[in-house]
Design an enzyme around this catalytic site. Structure first.
Site, mmCIF file in Angstrom:
data_model
loop_
_atom_site.group_PDB
_atom_site.id
_atom_site.type_symbol
_atom_site.label_atom_id
_atom_site.label_comp_id
_atom_site.label_asym_id
_atom_site.label_seq_id
_atom_site.Cartn_x
_atom_site.Cartn_y
_atom_site.Cartn_z
ATOM 1 N N HIS A 1 5.423 -30.844 -28.182
ATOM 2 C CA HIS A 1 5.271 -31.764 -27.049
ATOM 3 C C HIS A 1 3.958 -31.517 -26.308
ATOM 4 O O HIS A 1 3.814 -31.896 -25.156
ATOM 5 C CB HIS A 1 6.471 -31.659 -26.110
ATOM 6 N N CYS B 1 0.880 -1.152 0.000
ATOM 7 C CA CYS B 1 0.000 0.000 0.000
ATOM 8 C C CYS B 1 0.926 1.212 0.000
ATOM 9 O O CYS B 1 2.143 1.069 0.102
ATOM 10 C CB CYS B 1 -0.837 0.001 1.258
ATOM 11 N N GLU C 1 -0.278 -8.737 -18.477
ATOM 12 C CA GLU C 1 -0.555 -7.912 -17.296
ATOM 13 C C GLU C 1 -1.224 -6.580 -17.636
ATOM 14 O O GLU C 1 -1.975 -6.057 -16.828
ATOM 15 C CB GLU C 1 0.701 -7.692 -16.455
ATOM 16 N N LYS D 1 4.336 -8.946 -20.267
ATOM 17 C CA LYS D 1 3.898 -7.566 -20.549
ATOM 18 C C LYS D 1 2.497 -7.587 -21.146
ATOM 19 O O LYS D 1 1.635 -6.816 -20.765
ATOM 20 C CB LYS D 1 4.851 -6.859 -21.532
ATOM 21 N N ARG E 1 1.152 1.939 -5.984
ATOM 22 C CA ARG E 1 1.433 0.888 -5.001
ATOM 23 C C ARG E 1 0.184 0.111 -4.608
ATOM 24 O O ARG E 1 0.262 -0.904 -3.916
ATOM 25 C CB ARG E 1 2.060 1.485 -3.744
ATOM 26 N N GLU F 1 9.233 -12.510 -21.010
ATOM 27 C CA GLU F 1 8.927 -11.137 -20.596
ATOM 28 C C GLU F 1 7.884 -10.503 -21.530
ATOM 29 O O GLU F 1 7.005 -9.769 -21.087
ATOM 30 C CB GLU F 1 10.229 -10.318 -20.555
ATOM 31 N N LYS G 1 2.609 -2.046 -7.695
ATOM 32 C CA LYS G 1 3.987 -1.905 -8.155
ATOM 33 C C LYS G 1 4.977 -2.648 -7.278
ATOM 34 O O LYS G 1 5.875 -3.309 -7.751
ATOM 35 C CB LYS G 1 4.326 -0.411 -8.189
ATOM 36 N N TRP H 1 -3.899 -1.691 -1.287
ATOM 37 C CA TRP H 1 -3.960 -2.890 -2.123
ATOM 38 C C TRP H 1 -4.359 -3.991 -1.160
ATOM 39 O O TRP H 1 -3.567 -4.418 -0.319
ATOM 40 C CB TRP H 1 -2.593 -3.167 -2.739
HETATM 41 C C1 F6R Z 1 5.937 -6.883 -14.236
HETATM 42 C C2 F6R Z 1 6.498 -6.411 -12.991
HETATM 43 C C3 F6R Z 1 6.679 -7.391 -11.902
HETATM 44 C C4 F6R Z 1 7.977 -7.095 -11.122
HETATM 45 C C5 F6R Z 1 8.062 -8.010 -9.890
HETATM 46 C C6 F6R Z 1 9.333 -7.780 -9.121
HETATM 47 O O1 F6R Z 1 5.870 -5.853 -15.185
HETATM 48 O O2 F6R Z 1 6.782 -5.251 -12.828
HETATM 49 O O3 F6R Z 1 6.659 -8.699 -12.371
HETATM 50 O O4 F6R Z 1 9.065 -7.300 -11.975
HETATM 51 O O5 F6R Z 1 6.961 -7.776 -9.062
HETATM 52 O O6 F6R Z 1 9.412 -6.467 -8.663
HETATM 53 P P1 F6R Z 1 10.795 -5.840 -8.215
HETATM 54 O O7 F6R Z 1 11.657 -5.762 -9.420
HETATM 55 O O8 F6R Z 1 10.433 -4.504 -7.658
HETATM 56 O O9 F6R Z 1 11.373 -6.770 -7.179
#
Ligand code: F6R
Length: 608
Positions: free
Chosen positions: A504, A2, A488, A485, A27, A481, A603, A75
């Site tokens: 497979h 949060c 999400e 992207k 956040r 990755e 985040k 959150w």
């Molecule tokens: C996806 C994303 C998350 C972060 C993960 C780790 O776009 O941002 O998958 O990569 O939550 O976060 P950090 O890097 O802050 O440890």
């Protein structure tokens, strides 16, 4: 996960708290609230949904007078996102209000104890126990009550607490959750993150775990958990306000994608001096490097995928086995790690709970940890044996972009640096690789400019329920990755597969019109991926290939193309991901998604 803020000074607190909360909304954003102290009374306002709703309800904060207050953007972990579960929570006697980021692990037993003693709970949150504990321990001394209450808590918490009897005072506590104090003139602040502070002050105090602080408009005192004063260390915040704002872009994510050439350059430039890589913050001798028999990379989400992509470069150059481990798995895996293991910990925020726990577990087993982190002074940065910062600037969009590419940049620097120290690279190859590395910002810019047709491709592909991302070797790592992207931010189911694995099992899912994004930038094995393209096309797939601009062979196979400039193979992930970030962005925009704040996400994942 949060966001919390607080203010005490001469101005009306609520408008400032709302401004701070807006900066922290990434956040968590399912509900929000503020509490302000005035004339021996706490006034409260809470809403479900975004900060904008709270601002509307309080007329931009004007309806809540008072110069000391706390705020929260949530959150949800314990209890649904409702007005009653929103913070701040208030004690039964109305004397105290608390905002909390983190999780109180022993809240059920505390709740039982407090209920037996007659305290009434109005929410389902773990947080509410804190405010009742403070009320229970209050005997006229606010600080003592907060200290006694905190001593009963297990888990992670950053707390901001106000008391109706002490209108000029805020108490804050930090334990395993980020908390930063902003030092002003005639006013002081606290927040989960410097982005909420930079508009008001550049002087910050980063509290350590187990510390308390008492804020008044004219003073800040820091204490350890036994109440002994601790000297304050004031650090300068170097991020500027513009860096934390959109700067004309429609979304933070687009701005951050576009910033990548600059962010990668800023990360690399200070470490390239006179034709050498200089990693001042990694004080490790060649003899110590030679003792390492395994590198374990741990992280979560995209940061983990950055590790997967860099594994190829590290193994190729250093000839040390690299194991990539999800932090949430590693922490409980009874891992085979000892003092000969070098642990690399990747985290943009430096506050991810699973990553912190995995790092501590590996350190306990003897490994030394090298952290690669973006947020200065964060828990991982402080807890690691060495820390190399990614100088990406604040990343606000929930989906990481420049965080990922700058992590890769540091990992490539590390790979070349280590390979050279181990004697694996001669002078010529070392100089060649440094030259290639230096060229990355320019190539990133070309990758950004090279595909003006991406918004149109998004129009073609956005209406699908699922997508596959396939590739081999480094292309496979980028597919991981790229798919993350896409899912999400656009909410389209996207799966990444090692291209050779399709037959497979997964190929059963390919049907007429199924989009397959085929990554073909690792030319040593593109022929193999091309066979896979033929296989999925034979079953009706619509193939969007990613390849070097001059790769004519792929052009003849695929339905659509995305191009990147030619780049040294081991560094290609850093360039290759860029158009996939943009594709995800434009698809999400077509689908009308809330790009910077995707649903159910936050985040900084500071809870397990
Ligand atoms: C996806 C994303 C998350 C972060 C993960 C780790 O776009 O941002 O998958 O990569 O939550 O976060 P950090 O890097 O802050 O440890």
């Amino acid at each position: 996960m949060c966001g919390i803020v607080g203010y005490t000074g001469a101005q009306q607190a609520s408008p400032l708290l709302l401004e701070g909360l807006k900066k922290l909304e990434y956040r968590g954003y399912d509900s929000a609230g503020i509490a302000v102290v005035k004339d021996g009374k706490i006034s409260l306002s809470k809403v479900t949904g975004r900060i904008a709703n709270l601002s509307e309800k309080t007329d931009g904060g004007r309806l809540l007078p008072g110069c000391t207050g706390i705020g929260h953007t949530r959150w949800a972990t314990h209890g649904a996102p409702t007005d009653t579960n929103a913070h701040p929570h208030v004690s039964n006697d109305g004397r105290f209000a608390v905002v909390h980021n983190g999780i109180i692990e022993n809240y059920l037993e505390l709740r039982e104890e407090l209920t037996e003693k007659g305290y009434r709970f109005s929410s389902e949150t773990d947080t509410e126990v804190i405010v009742h504990l403070v009320e229970m321990y209050y005997a006229g001394d606010f600080r003592q009550a907060v200290m006694k209450a905190s001593a009963r808590l297990e888990g992670s918490y950053a707390l901001g607490i106000v008391c109706a009897d002490e209108p000029d005072r805020i108490l804050v506590v930090r334990e395993a959750s980020p908390l930063i104090l902003g030092v002003g003139v005639g006013e002081n602040f606290f927040a989960s993150d410097v982005t909420a502070l930079v508009a008001y002050t550049r002087n910050a105090i980063y509290l350590e775990d187990g510390q308390f602080a008492e804020l008044t408009p004219h003073s800040i005192q820091v204490f350890d958990c036994t109440g002994n004063p601790v000297p304050k260390k004031i650090s300068r915040i170097t991020w500027d306000i513009q860096a934390a704002e959109k700067g004309g872009y429609e979304h933070f994510m687009l701005k951050e994608i576009m910033e990548q050439p600059r962010a990668v350059k800023a990360t690399m430039a200070p470490r390239l001096k006179d034709g050498e890589i200089v990693l001042d913050d990694l004080q490790i001798s060649a003899a110590d490097l030679k003792k390492i028999n395994k590198i374990v990379i741990t992280a979560c989400g995209s940061a983990y995928y950055a590790g997967c992509a860099a594994k190829y470069a590290i193994e190729k150059l250093c000839r040390i086995p690299v194991q990539t481990e999800l932090a949430s798995e590693l922490r409980y895996a009874d891992p085979l790690i000892d003092e000969r293991t070098l642990l690399i910990v990747l985290s943009q925020s430096g506050e991810t709970a699973d990553t912190i726990a995995a790092m501590r577990e590996c350190q306990r087993r003897g490994a030394r940890a090298l952290a690669i982190v973006n947020v200065v002074g964060s828990t991982i940065a402080k807890g690691a044996d060495w820390c190399l910062y990614t100088w990406a600037g604040p990343e606000i969009a929930v989906a990481t972009t420049k965080g990922y590419t700058t992590q890769l940049t540091v990992l490539f620097l590390f790979a070349i640096f280590t390979a050279r120290k181990l004697g694996n690279l001669d002078e010529t190859e070392y100089a060649r690789l440094l030259g290639e590395l230096k060229g990355l910002p320019k190539l990133l810019q070309q990758a950004l400019d090279m595909n003006p047709g991406l918004p149109n491709l998004a129009k073609k592909y956005h209406n699908n329920h699922s997508m596959f991302f396939i590739g081999r070797n480094t292309d496979y790592a980028v597919a991981l990755e790229g798919a993350l992207k896409m899912k999400e931010i656009s909410y389209i189911h996207a799966e990444s597969y090692a291209a050779g694995e399709l037959k497979h099992g997964t190929i059963a899912l390919i049907h007429e019109g199924q989009p397959v994004i085929a990554l073909c930038c690792n030319e040593a094995i593109t022929e193999k991926t091309m066979s896979n393209i033929v296989e999925v096309k034979a079953r009706g797939a619509e193939v969007l290939a990613v390849a070097f601009r001059d790769n004519q062979k792929i052009l003849s196979l695929a339905d659509d193309m995305i191009y990147i400039p030619r780049v040294e193979q081991i560094f290609s992930p850093v360039v290759e991901i860029v158009p996939l970030q943009l594709l995800a962005y434009y698809v999400a925009r077509e689908n009308g998604c809330d790009i910077d704040k995707p649903k159910n996400l936050a985040k900084s994942v500071t809870v397990e």
